[in-house]
Design a protein around this motif. Structure first.
Motif, short mmCIF file in Angstrom:
data_model
loop_
_atom_site.label_atom_id
_atom_site.label_comp_id
_atom_site.label_asym_id
_atom_site.label_seq_id
_atom_site.Cartn_x
_atom_site.Cartn_y
_atom_site.Cartn_z
N VAL A 338 31.78 28.98 25.55
CA VAL A 338 32.85 29.33 26.48
C VAL A 338 32.73 28.48 27.74
O VAL A 338 31.69 28.51 28.40
CB VAL A 338 32.77 30.83 26.84
CG1 VAL A 338 33.79 31.18 27.91
CG2 VAL A 338 32.97 31.68 25.61
N PRO A 339 33.76 27.70 28.08
CA PRO A 339 33.67 26.87 29.29
C PRO A 339 33.70 27.70 30.56
O PRO A 339 34.41 28.72 30.63
CB PRO A 339 34.92 25.98 29.18
CG PRO A 339 35.87 26.74 28.33
CD PRO A 339 35.03 27.51 27.35
N ALA A 340 32.95 27.27 31.55
CA ALA A 340 32.92 27.98 32.83
C ALA A 340 34.19 27.71 33.62
O ALA A 340 34.80 26.65 33.50
CB ALA A 340 31.70 27.54 33.63
N ARG A 341 34.58 28.70 34.41
CA ARG A 341 35.78 28.59 35.24
C ARG A 341 35.39 28.48 36.71
O ARG A 341 34.37 29.03 37.13
CB ARG A 341 36.67 29.82 35.05
CG ARG A 341 37.11 30.04 33.61
CD ARG A 341 37.90 31.33 33.47
NE ARG A 341 38.32 31.52 32.09
CZ ARG A 341 39.04 32.54 31.66
NH1 ARG A 341 39.40 33.49 32.52
NH2 ARG A 341 39.39 32.64 30.38
N PRO A 342 36.22 27.83 37.49
CA PRO A 342 35.93 27.77 38.93
C PRO A 342 36.11 29.14 39.56
O PRO A 342 36.98 29.92 39.15
CB PRO A 342 36.95 26.76 39.45
CG PRO A 342 38.07 26.79 38.46
CD PRO A 342 37.42 27.06 37.13
N ALA A 343 35.31 29.42 40.56
CA ALA A 343 35.43 30.70 41.27
C ALA A 343 36.58 30.60 42.26
O ALA A 343 36.56 29.78 43.16
CB ALA A 343 34.12 31.01 41.98
N ASP A 344 37.60 31.47 42.06
CA ASP A 344 38.74 31.46 42.97
C ASP A 344 38.87 32.76 43.75
O ASP A 344 39.80 32.93 44.54
CB ASP A 344 40.04 31.19 42.20
CG ASP A 344 40.30 32.21 41.09
OD1 ASP A 344 39.61 33.25 41.06
OD2 ASP A 344 41.18 31.94 40.24
N GLY A 345 37.93 33.70 43.52
CA GLY A 345 37.91 34.93 44.29
C GLY A 345 38.82 36.04 43.77
O GLY A 345 38.77 37.17 44.26
N ARG A 346 39.64 35.75 42.75
CA ARG A 346 40.57 36.77 42.29
C ARG A 346 39.86 37.95 41.62
O ARG A 346 40.22 39.11 41.84
CB ARG A 346 41.58 36.15 41.32
CG ARG A 346 42.61 35.25 41.99
CD ARG A 346 43.68 34.82 41.00
NE ARG A 346 43.10 34.05 39.90
CZ ARG A 346 43.78 33.68 38.81
NH1 ARG A 346 45.05 34.04 38.66
NH2 ARG A 346 43.19 32.98 37.85
N ALA A 347 38.88 37.65 40.78
CA ALA A 347 38.17 38.74 40.10
C ALA A 347 37.41 39.61 41.10
O ALA A 347 37.42 40.84 41.00
CB ALA A 347 37.21 38.17 39.06
N GLU A 348 36.77 38.96 42.06
CA GLU A 348 36.04 39.73 43.07
C GLU A 348 36.99 40.61 43.89
O GLU A 348 36.67 41.76 44.20
CB GLU A 348 35.29 38.77 44.00
CG GLU A 348 34.12 38.05 43.34
CD GLU A 348 34.53 36.77 42.61
OE1 GLU A 348 33.64 35.98 42.25
OE2 GLU A 348 35.75 36.55 42.40
N ALA A 349 38.17 40.07 44.20
CA ALA A 349 39.14 40.86 44.95
C ALA A 349 39.64 42.05 44.14
O ALA A 349 39.83 43.15 44.68
CB ALA A 349 40.32 39.97 45.36
N ALA A 350 39.83 41.85 42.84
CA ALA A 350 40.27 42.95 41.98
C ALA A 350 39.22 44.05 41.92
O ALA A 350 39.54 45.24 41.93
CB ALA A 350 40.57 42.41 40.58
N VAL A 351 37.95 43.65 41.86
CA VAL A 351 36.87 44.63 41.85
C VAL A 351 36.84 45.42 43.16
O VAL A 351 36.72 46.65 43.16
CB VAL A 351 35.52 43.93 41.60
CG1 VAL A 351 34.36 44.86 41.93
CG2 VAL A 351 35.42 43.47 40.16
N GLN A 352 36.94 44.72 44.28
CA GLN A 352 36.91 45.41 45.56
C GLN A 352 38.09 46.36 45.72
O GLN A 352 37.95 47.45 46.27
CB GLN A 352 36.91 44.38 46.70
CG GLN A 352 35.60 43.63 46.82
CD GLN A 352 34.40 44.57 46.94
OE1 GLN A 352 34.39 45.48 47.78
NE2 GLN A 352 33.40 44.35 46.10
N ASP A 353 39.26 45.95 45.21
CA ASP A 353 40.43 46.83 45.28
C ASP A 353 40.21 48.08 44.44
O ASP A 353 40.54 49.20 44.86
CB ASP A 353 41.66 46.07 44.79
CG ASP A 353 42.90 46.95 44.76
OD1 ASP A 353 43.36 47.36 45.84
OD2 ASP A 353 43.40 47.23 43.64
N LEU A 354 39.64 47.92 43.24
CA LEU A 354 39.36 49.07 42.38
C LEU A 354 38.40 50.03 43.06
O LEU A 354 38.64 51.25 43.12
CB LEU A 354 38.78 48.60 41.05
CG LEU A 354 38.18 49.70 40.16
CD1 LEU A 354 39.24 50.70 39.75
CD2 LEU A 354 37.51 49.08 38.94
N LEU A 355 37.29 49.51 43.58
CA LEU A 355 36.29 50.39 44.19
C LEU A 355 36.84 51.06 45.44
O LEU A 355 36.48 52.21 45.74
CB LEU A 355 35.04 49.58 44.51
CG LEU A 355 34.27 49.03 43.30
CD1 LEU A 355 33.06 48.22 43.74
CD2 LEU A 355 33.85 50.15 42.36
#
Length: 547
Positions: A338-355
């Motif tokens: 699986v190729p690595a993806r650049p970190a764009d902050g979207r996943a982290e923002a989604a996690v923070q919104d959920l919590l």
């Protein structure tokens, strides 16, 4: 010294890697306990009741697996006697099977001539004792001669240590244990559990789905934790920028405070929808059962990829691309595909919104005392303390809120039986692990006798006993369903006085002082008890908040 069958059992267990045996003697098991008496290679830890003995063996295995997830699989032997003694372990072995814990149950049996009959009149005799265990454990074995002992025990040990781990059952007749033997002393019996590798074509398809996912999410279950997949999971989540939710059984396999950690709010509707929104949900070592699917409310809208060592759990609840494989081995293979993806902050923002939404939901309910209690218990423990929780309201809170990085958490939520907390923690203490047990007053009554075990063996366990006067969670369930309760209110002893009668230091605490009281108890060498009179409540059921 005349060697007997019991000596062969002891030598084989030691050669396979055991250093501790949990045991409670009985008439048909005398030959084995004599062999344990005259060896210095195995430590014998006794108990007062067989179900607690089996819970202690379970706790011992979990504690060692947590302390060294990449070492040899810590199969833990326990020894009980025929009939009533054996049958008392059934509920505990159900927990070990549900939670994939490698316990080697060894039971004595009536003499060989009486096997399978049930009419010979032997004490403790059953028509077919093995039948009671056959559908509960991973495998059953009956030994009929001393020469069969080494290989039967090796086969059982291998099965217990093969993913998915789990309990196994070996029965040894009385006369086999007592029989004189000319077999040489055994030192080289070894077990080599086979690896469970994924099918290459299925692995490639999983890699293709994950590589093309726009919103991948991981759900890490108990199988991921048992396989020791901590590092591989972190690397793959970071490569794909995928948030990770941990099931209650998977707590600890992914960093609690990692920016991609959505933690463990499995009974929260926001988390349920977060999982359902994934276009590819990677399910790691979970069958998506009742608790992990928010009581069957989870309804995925994307594709599921399920990696599971237990063949029977594959697609048992939801359709998926199913890989029958060890989680760690599969994640390692996916990392190369699986190729690595650049970190764009979207996943982290989604996690923070959920919590944040979870936090807001809790803030809207009058639950300050419950939330503070979990914080206080966590703060009172030295780092590395392993915690063992009975089925009590405090544990239900800890399933969701407990940070397992500071103090790993073990619960009986695999099968959901009462009485796990204290004996599980005693098993961990027998492995040299600092241990905390948490019970309600209802569950505590199942294991009070084991305070004597703690004193006899000098086991360093702190027991927090939350006394709410009954079966607290059942009280809530009945009130919510019928508006009244039945059989939930309990007469109980003065737990402080009772603990002190065993010679165990005990104190009565309060919600205001529990942090300090528990911290002091933990510093006390040997067993100690903290009794907390408190009526706790659960957060509101999520189905009341569904859109």
């Amino acid at each position: 010294m005349t060697r007997i069958g019991g000596d062969v059992v002891v030598e084989t267990l030691r050669a396979l890697g055991a250093d501790t045996v949990f045991g409670l003697p009985g008439q048909h098991a005398l030959g084995l306990f004599e062999a344990l008496r005259r060896t210095d290679s195995l430590r014998l830890v006794t108990s007062r009741v067989e179900n607690n003995l089996a819970f202690a063996a379970d706790g011992h295995a979990r504690a060692r697996l947590t302390a060294d997830p990449h070492g040899p699989v810590p199969v833990t032997p326990m020894v009980v006697s025929t009939g009533p003694g054996a049958l008392l372990t059934l509920a505990s072995l159900q927990e070990s099977r549900a939670a994939s814990v490698p316990v080697l149950g060894i039971s004595s049996q009536v003499p060989v001539a009486g096997l399978g009959g049930g009419r010979h009149g032997y004490l403790h005799e059953l028509p077919d004792q093995q039948a009671s265990f056959r559908d509960l454990v991973k495998s059953t074995h009956v030994v009929r001669s001393v020469s069969q002992l080494p290989t039967a025990l090796r086969e059982a040990w291998t099965t217990a240590a093969t993913a998915p781990y789990g309990p196994v059952w070996v029965e040894i007749p009385q006369d086999v244990l007592l029989a004189e033997t000319t077999l040489p002393a055994l030192h080289s019996v070894t077990a080599a559990p086979p690896p469970l590798e994924p099918v290459p074509e299925l692995l490639s398809e999983a890699a293709k789905l994950l590589s093309g996912a726009k919103n991948p999410v991981f759900l890490a279950g108990g199988g991921a934790l048992r396989s020791g997949a901590h590092e591989e999971l972190r690397e793959l989540a970071e490569a794909l920028r995928a948030p990770v939710v941990s099931t209650f059984g998977g707590k600890g396999v992914f960093g609690w405070d990692h920016p991609l950690s959505a933690q463990s709010w499995m009974e929260d509707w926001h988390t349920t929808e977060f999982l359902a929104d994934a276009d590819v949900l990677l399910v790691l070592g979970s069958g998506l059962g009742e608790l992990s699917s928010n009581y069957r409310e989870f309804a995925p809208r994307g594709r599921l990829v399920q990696i599971e060592a237990d063949l029977g759990k594959l697609e048992s609840n939801y359709p998926a691309l199913a890989l029958h494989a060890d989680v760690r081995a599969t994640l390692r293979a996916l990392l190369a595909r699986v190729p690595a993806r650049p970190a764009d902050g979207r996943a982290e923002a989604a996690v923070q919104d959920l919590l944040a939404r979870v936090e807001s939901r809790l803030d809207s309910q009058p639950l300050a005392a419950e939330r503070k209690l979990i914080e206080d218990v966590q703060a009172a423990l030295p780092a590395g303390t392993q915690t063992f929780w009975d089925m009590t309201i405090a544990a239900y809170w800890a399933w969701s809120t407990w940070n397992p990085e500071h103090a790993p958490m073990h619960t009986a939520q695999g099968a959901g039986g009462l009485g796990y907390g204290l004996p599980g923690a005693l098993g961990a203490a027998a492995a040299g692990v600092p241990a905390l047990a948490v019970s309600g007053d209802g569950g505590a009554m199942y294991g009070l006798a084991e305070l004597a075990t703690a004193v006899q063996h000098g086991l360093d366990v702190t027991w927090l006993l939350v006394d709410d006067g009954g079966y607290g969670i059942l009280r809530e369930y009945l009130n919510d369903t019928f508006g009244q309760t039945t059989a939930t209110e309990l007469a109980r002893p003065d737990f402080v006085a009772l603990a002190e009668s065993f010679g165990v230091p005990a104190r009565r605490s309060s919600l205001d002082t529990v942090r300090a009281d528990l911290a002091e108890a933990v510093r006390t060498s040997g067993p100690s008890v903290v009794v907390l009179p408190a009526v706790l409540e659960m957060f509101a059921p999520t189905h009341l908040e569904h859109p």
